[in-house]
Design a protein around this motif. Structure first.
Motif, PDB file in Angstrom:
ATOM      1  N   MET A   1       2.320   5.887  -3.248  1.00  0.00           N
ATOM      2  CA  MET A   1       1.383   5.192  -4.128  1.00  0.00           C
ATOM      3  C   MET A   1       0.721   4.050  -3.376  1.00  0.00           C
ATOM      4  SD  MET A   1       1.521   4.396  -7.993  1.00  0.00           S
ATOM      5  CE  MET A   1       0.495   3.252  -8.880  1.00  0.00           C
ATOM      6  N   VAL A   2      -0.595   3.963  -3.548  1.00  0.00           N
ATOM      7  CA  VAL A   2      -1.360   2.869  -2.949  1.00  0.00           C
ATOM      8  C   VAL A   2      -1.955   2.057  -4.096  1.00  0.00           C
ATOM      9  CG1 VAL A   2      -3.384   2.305  -1.550  1.00  0.00           C
ATOM     10  CG2 VAL A   2      -1.870   4.178  -0.862  1.00  0.00           C
ATOM     11  N   PHE A   3      -1.732   0.752  -4.059  1.00  0.00           N
ATOM     12  CA  PHE A   3      -2.093  -0.103  -5.184  1.00  0.00           C
ATOM     13  C   PHE A   3      -3.401  -0.858  -4.925  1.00  0.00           C
ATOM     14  CE2 PHE A   3       2.464   0.341  -4.934  1.00  0.00           C
ATOM     15  CZ  PHE A   3       2.884   0.515  -6.249  1.00  0.00           C
ATOM     16  N   GLN A   4      -3.991  -1.275  -6.025  1.00  0.00           N
ATOM     17  CA  GLN A   4      -5.189  -2.104  -5.937  1.00  0.00           C
ATOM     18  C   GLN A   4      -4.912  -3.389  -5.136  1.00  0.00           C
ATOM     19  OE1 GLN A   4      -6.775  -2.788  -9.827  1.00  0.00           O
ATOM     20  NE2 GLN A   4      -8.200  -4.347  -9.145  1.00  0.00           N
TER      21      GLN A   4
ATOM     22  N   LYS B   1      -5.714  -4.784   5.048  1.00  0.00           N
ATOM     23  CA  LYS B   1      -4.450  -4.682   4.310  1.00  0.00           C
ATOM     24  C   LYS B   1      -4.352  -3.327   3.626  1.00  0.00           C
ATOM     25  CE  LYS B   1      -4.307  -9.412   2.890  1.00  0.00           C
ATOM     26  NZ  LYS B   1      -4.159 -10.395   1.855  1.00  0.00           N
ATOM     27  N   GLN B   2      -5.453  -2.907   3.008  1.00  0.00           N
ATOM     28  CA  GLN B   2      -5.397  -1.648   2.282  1.00  0.00           C
ATOM     29  C   GLN B   2      -5.195  -0.475   3.244  1.00  0.00           C
ATOM     30  OE1 GLN B   2      -4.242  -0.688  -0.214  1.00  0.00           O
ATOM     31  NE2 GLN B   2      -5.732  -0.778  -1.882  1.00  0.00           N
ATOM     32  N   ARG B   3      -5.798  -0.561   4.427  1.00  0.00           N
ATOM     33  CA  ARG B   3      -5.591   0.528   5.391  1.00  0.00           C
ATOM     34  C   ARG B   3      -4.137   0.564   5.858  1.00  0.00           C
ATOM     35  NH1 ARG B   3      -9.423  -0.019   9.966  1.00  0.00           N
ATOM     36  NH2 ARG B   3     -10.046  -2.084   9.229  1.00  0.00           N
ATOM     37  N   VAL B   4      -3.530  -0.630   6.022  1.00  0.00           N
ATOM     38  CA  VAL B   4      -2.106  -0.663   6.376  1.00  0.00           C
ATOM     39  C   VAL B   4      -1.274  -0.063   5.245  1.00  0.00           C
ATOM     40  CG1 VAL B   4      -0.124  -2.158   6.852  1.00  0.00           C
ATOM     41  CG2 VAL B   4      -2.335  -2.640   7.920  1.00  0.00           C
TER      42      VAL B   4
ATOM     43  N   GLU C   1      -7.183   2.484  -7.952  1.00  0.00           N
ATOM     44  CA  GLU C   1      -8.340   1.651  -7.605  1.00  0.00           C
ATOM     45  C   GLU C   1      -8.167   0.966  -6.244  1.00  0.00           C
ATOM     46  OE1 GLU C   1     -10.092  -0.723 -10.566  1.00  0.00           O
ATOM     47  OE2 GLU C   1      -9.199   0.392 -12.223  1.00  0.00           O
ATOM     48  N   PRO C   2      -8.096   1.769  -5.197  1.00  0.00           N
ATOM     49  CA  PRO C   2      -7.779   1.200  -3.878  1.00  0.00           C
ATOM     50  C   PRO C   2      -8.847   0.258  -3.332  1.00  0.00           C
ATOM     51  CG  PRO C   2      -8.425   3.502  -3.679  1.00  0.00           C
ATOM     52  CD  PRO C   2      -8.260   3.228  -5.146  1.00  0.00           C
ATOM     53  N   THR C   3     -10.044   0.295  -3.908  1.00  0.00           N
ATOM     54  CA  THR C   3     -11.088  -0.576  -3.332  1.00  0.00           C
ATOM     55  C   THR C   3     -11.571  -1.647  -4.306  1.00  0.00           C
ATOM     56  OG1 THR C   3     -12.821   0.960  -4.032  1.00  0.00           O
ATOM     57  CG2 THR C   3     -11.945   1.254  -1.816  1.00  0.00           C
ATOM     58  N   SER C   4     -10.932  -1.730  -5.473  1.00  0.00           N
ATOM     59  CA  SER C   4     -11.451  -2.663  -6.481  1.00  0.00           C
ATOM     60  C   SER C   4     -11.244  -4.127  -6.125  1.00  0.00           C
ATOM     61  CB  SER C   4     -10.819  -2.388  -7.837  1.00  0.00           C
ATOM     62  OG  SER C   4     -11.276  -1.158  -8.320  1.00  0.00           O
TER      63      SER C   4
ATOM     64  N   ILE D   1      -4.227  11.921  -6.061  1.00  0.00           N
ATOM     65  CA  ILE D   1      -4.765  11.563  -7.372  1.00  0.00           C
ATOM     66  C   ILE D   1      -5.310  10.146  -7.222  1.00  0.00           C
ATOM     67  CG2 ILE D   1      -4.294  11.239  -9.827  1.00  0.00           C
ATOM     68  CD1 ILE D   1      -1.906  13.109  -9.522  1.00  0.00           C
ATOM     69  N   ILE D   2      -6.592   9.995  -7.484  1.00  0.00           N
ATOM     70  CA  ILE D   2      -7.248   8.723  -7.173  1.00  0.00           C
ATOM     71  C   ILE D   2      -7.933   8.159  -8.413  1.00  0.00           C
ATOM     72  CG2 ILE D   2      -8.930   7.592  -5.678  1.00  0.00           C
ATOM     73  CD1 ILE D   2      -8.710  10.132  -3.842  1.00  0.00           C
ATOM     74  N   VAL D   3      -7.500   7.004  -8.845  1.00  0.00           N
ATOM     75  CA  VAL D   3      -8.210   6.296  -9.913  1.00  0.00           C
ATOM     76  C   VAL D   3      -9.279   5.457  -9.234  1.00  0.00           C
ATOM     77  CG1 VAL D   3      -8.053   4.518 -11.690  1.00  0.00           C
ATOM     78  CG2 VAL D   3      -6.217   6.199 -11.445  1.00  0.00           C
ATOM     79  N   THR D   4     -10.513   5.592  -9.645  1.00  0.00           N
ATOM     80  CA  THR D   4     -11.569   4.863  -8.946  1.00  0.00           C
ATOM     81  C   THR D   4     -12.769   4.572  -9.849  1.00  0.00           C
ATOM     82  OG1 THR D   4     -13.025   4.864  -7.013  1.00  0.00           O
ATOM     83  CG2 THR D   4     -12.642   6.995  -8.062  1.00  0.00           C
ATOM     84  N   HIS D   5     -13.488   3.539  -9.471  1.00  0.00           N
ATOM     85  CA  HIS D   5     -14.763   3.244 -10.130  1.00  0.00           C
ATOM     86  C   HIS D   5     -15.941   3.596  -9.217  1.00  0.00           C
ATOM     87  CE1 HIS D   5     -13.262   1.463 -13.776  1.00  0.00           C
ATOM     88  NE2 HIS D   5     -12.454   0.664 -13.094  1.00  0.00           N
ATOM     89  N   GLU D   6     -15.628   4.175  -8.046  1.00  0.00           N
ATOM     90  CA  GLU D   6     -16.682   4.548  -7.095  1.00  0.00           C
ATOM     91  C   GLU D   6     -17.143   5.967  -7.418  1.00  0.00           C
ATOM     92  OE1 GLU D   6     -17.846   2.567  -4.655  1.00  0.00           O
ATOM     93  OE2 GLU D   6     -16.434   0.926  -5.123  1.00  0.00           O
ATOM     94  N   MET D   7     -18.211   6.079  -8.215  1.00  0.00           N
ATOM     95  CA  MET D   7     -18.612   7.392  -8.733  1.00  0.00           C
ATOM     96  C   MET D   7     -19.064   8.362  -7.646  1.00  0.00           C
ATOM     97  SD  MET D   7     -17.838   7.362 -11.759  1.00  0.00           S
ATOM     98  CE  MET D   7     -16.929   5.940 -12.305  1.00  0.00           C
TER      99      MET D   7
END
Ligand SMILES: Nc1ncnc2c1ncn2[C@@H]1O[C@H](COP(=O)(O)OP(=O)(O)OP(=O)(O)O)[C@@H](O)[C@H]1O
Ligand SMILES: [Mg+2]
Lengths: 246, 244
Positions: B83-86, B144-147, B164-167, B192-198
């Motif tokens: 799991m990758v968090f916001q 940080k997110q890439r790590v 939301e990995p980029t929010s 499985i990716i939750v995102t706002h990047e359409m």
């Protein structure tokens, strides 16, 4: 022969030098051992108190933790809510009455240890709670157990946060050992009383002792602030150039 | 066979029903993007999948078997589902390298050498290998997110969840993270990716899910989903986002 203050001080230090020295050592030993062991106890209680009970845990586990937490709470409240001197009297003289005989030195360490444990428990718990929940979740998401996360992620950070509080408590303990003369350990205060009594020179004898306490506290405060700085770690880092461009 | 198969999943916080009777499945190699307005239950669904939240009702099958049942079983399951968090959730007391060795060492019980080689392999993949000696506090959000992604990959998970990995990132750092995820999709990692990047969701997903008030309001292949949504709420949501 008439002596002035300075002469009395010098005289007492010559005459009772070993008394003061040995008293200082006992005071240091009691405070250091008591604080360190108490710190361990504080960590154990703090960790127990901050262990979450998950809904999917078994009934046995739930009851076990519930009892453990209640015991810990009771312990903390009793020791924070009563004077150290009273605790010392009960543990040393009181228990003797029932055939439990511990040396005054061990009793002294026990009293300091239990007090430190009770005080540090809250500090440790606060330190654990100050670590953001995200790091817990980061660990859980990797499949780490609660205790793995606790020991490799949370406690190392909590520990750094509670060093100042541990330092304060140690300084307090250093001074509080003086009340333990009631159970007859020959720490600094006890030694001074002996020296003072012989010549009725209370002012000079206790002036010497005051100076010793003061110096001890100053030295340890300094050492602790150095330790704190050391624990902050490096501010910068080295780029691993061998991987640049990979 | 589905890797993850969710059946009649519900979740309530007290009396607040956040997820209601959710059904969905994800097969190996699929990339499912979940979109929906704030509060619709996307994070809660993802957290249920990783058992960070305990579902109130329903079952989750992983590789055909039901998940749950004691801390040990749950931890074994989590080791396979990353799991990758916001908010990245890196370990602040560890360096980048240590962060990426921790799971391998403490959970998979691999040797130090193997864990290190593995960590560096995935740090290279996300372009963060030069920073192995840095602490999280010394990195930018995108770094940080890439790590965090590399850390999740070191477990070689069967499924990787992203919430939301980029929010939480500044706009100029969004791209570097999305590129890493795109690359993973091309390699066939199940995600499985939750995102706002359409536009990202449209490009990368094999299936898109629109969540609305705790239910799956619509799902489908992105070519159809984004071009001709059926549900009026999906239409409204997409028009709001696509015009922006
Ligand atoms: N731990 C909790 N306790 C109580 N209510 C919660 C909890 N977590 C989430 N909720 C509620 O559940 C609902 C769904 O939250 P969730 O975080 O899943 O939404 P989301 O779709 O991820 O929204 P966003 O796009 O803002 O991240 C919200 O109304 C939220 O207030
Ligand atoms: Mg969310």
């Amino acid at each position: 022969m008439e002596r002035n203050i300075i002469q009395w001080i010098i005289f007492l230090m010559q005459e009772y030098g070993t008394y003061f020295w040995k008293g200082t050592l006992v005071t240091l030993e009691t405070a250091i051992l008591g604080t360190l062991l108490g710190l361990v106890l504080g960590f154990v209680i703090g960790i127990v108190k901050s262990t979450p009970i998950a809904p999917e845990d078994s009934m046995v586990k739930k009851i076990y933790y519930k009892v453990l937490k209640t015991v810990c709470d009771g312990f903390v409240q009793v020791f924070r809510g009563t004077p150290m001197m009273v605790q010392a009297m009960i543990i040393y003289y009181g228990l003797k009455q029932y055939g439990i005989d511990i040396s005054s030195f061990n009793a002294a360490i026990l009293v300091i240890l239990l007090n430190t444990g009770a005080y540090m428990a809250e500090t440790v718990r606060g330190g654990i709670q100050s670590i953001d929940n995200g790091q817990f979740e980061g660990g859980k998401a990797l499949g780490m157990s609660h205790f793995t996360i606790m020991f490799s992620v949370v406690l190392p950070q909590a520990f750094r946060n509670i060093i100042p509080e541990t330092g304060n408590l140690f300084i307090t303990n250093l001074k509080m050992t003086s009340v333990l003369n009631v159970i007859g350990i020959s720490e600094l205060y006890f030694a001074t009383k002996t020296a003072a009594n012989t010549y009725y020179r209370y002012f000079e004898a206790f002036l010497i002792t005051g100076a010793i306490y003061f110096i001890l506290c100053a030295v340890f405060s300094k050492l602790l602030s150095i330790l704190e700085k050391k624990m902050e770690g490096k501010k910068d880092y080295e780029l691993a150039t061998e991987y640049i461009g990979d | 066979m589905a890797i993850i198969h969710v059946q009649h999943l519900s979740k309530a916080f007290g009396t607040h029903e956040v997820l209601r009777d959710i059904d969905f499945r994800i097969d190996k190699g699929e990339v499912v993007c979940i979109i929906g307005s704030s509060g619709s239950g996307k994070s809660t669904l993802l957290r249920c999948l990783n058992l960070l939240e305990t579902p109130t009702d329903g079952i989750i099958l992983f590789g055909g078997g039901e998940i749950g049942g004691g801390e040990k079983k749950i931890n074994e399951y989590r080791a396979k589902v990353g799991m990758v968090f916001q908010s990245f959730n890196l370990f602040n007391n560890m360096t980048v390298l240590e962060n990426c060795m921790a799971g391998s060492r403490k959970v998979l019980k691999k040797s130090k050498e193997e864990s290190k080689a593995n960590a560096i392999k995935y740090l290279k993949k996300v372009g963060m290998a030069p920073y192995i000696n840095a602490k999280p506090a010394q990195l930018s959000g995108g770094q940080k997110q890439r790590v965090a992604i590399a850390r999740a990959l070191t477990m070689e998970p069967e499924v990787l969840l992203f919430d939301e990995p980029t929010s939480a990132l500044d706009p100029e750092m969004v791209g570097e993270v999305l590129n890493v995820i795109k690359e993973l999709a091309e390699e066939g990692l199940t995600m499985i990716i939750v995102t706002h990047e359409m536009s990202f969701a449209r490009d990368v997903s094999t299936k898109t899910i629109f969540m609305d008030q705790g239910v799956i309001a619509e799902d489908g292949a992105p070519e159809k989903f984004f071009v001709s949504p059926k549900n009026p709420r999906t239409k409204e949501f997409l028009s709001r986002f696509m015009s922006a």
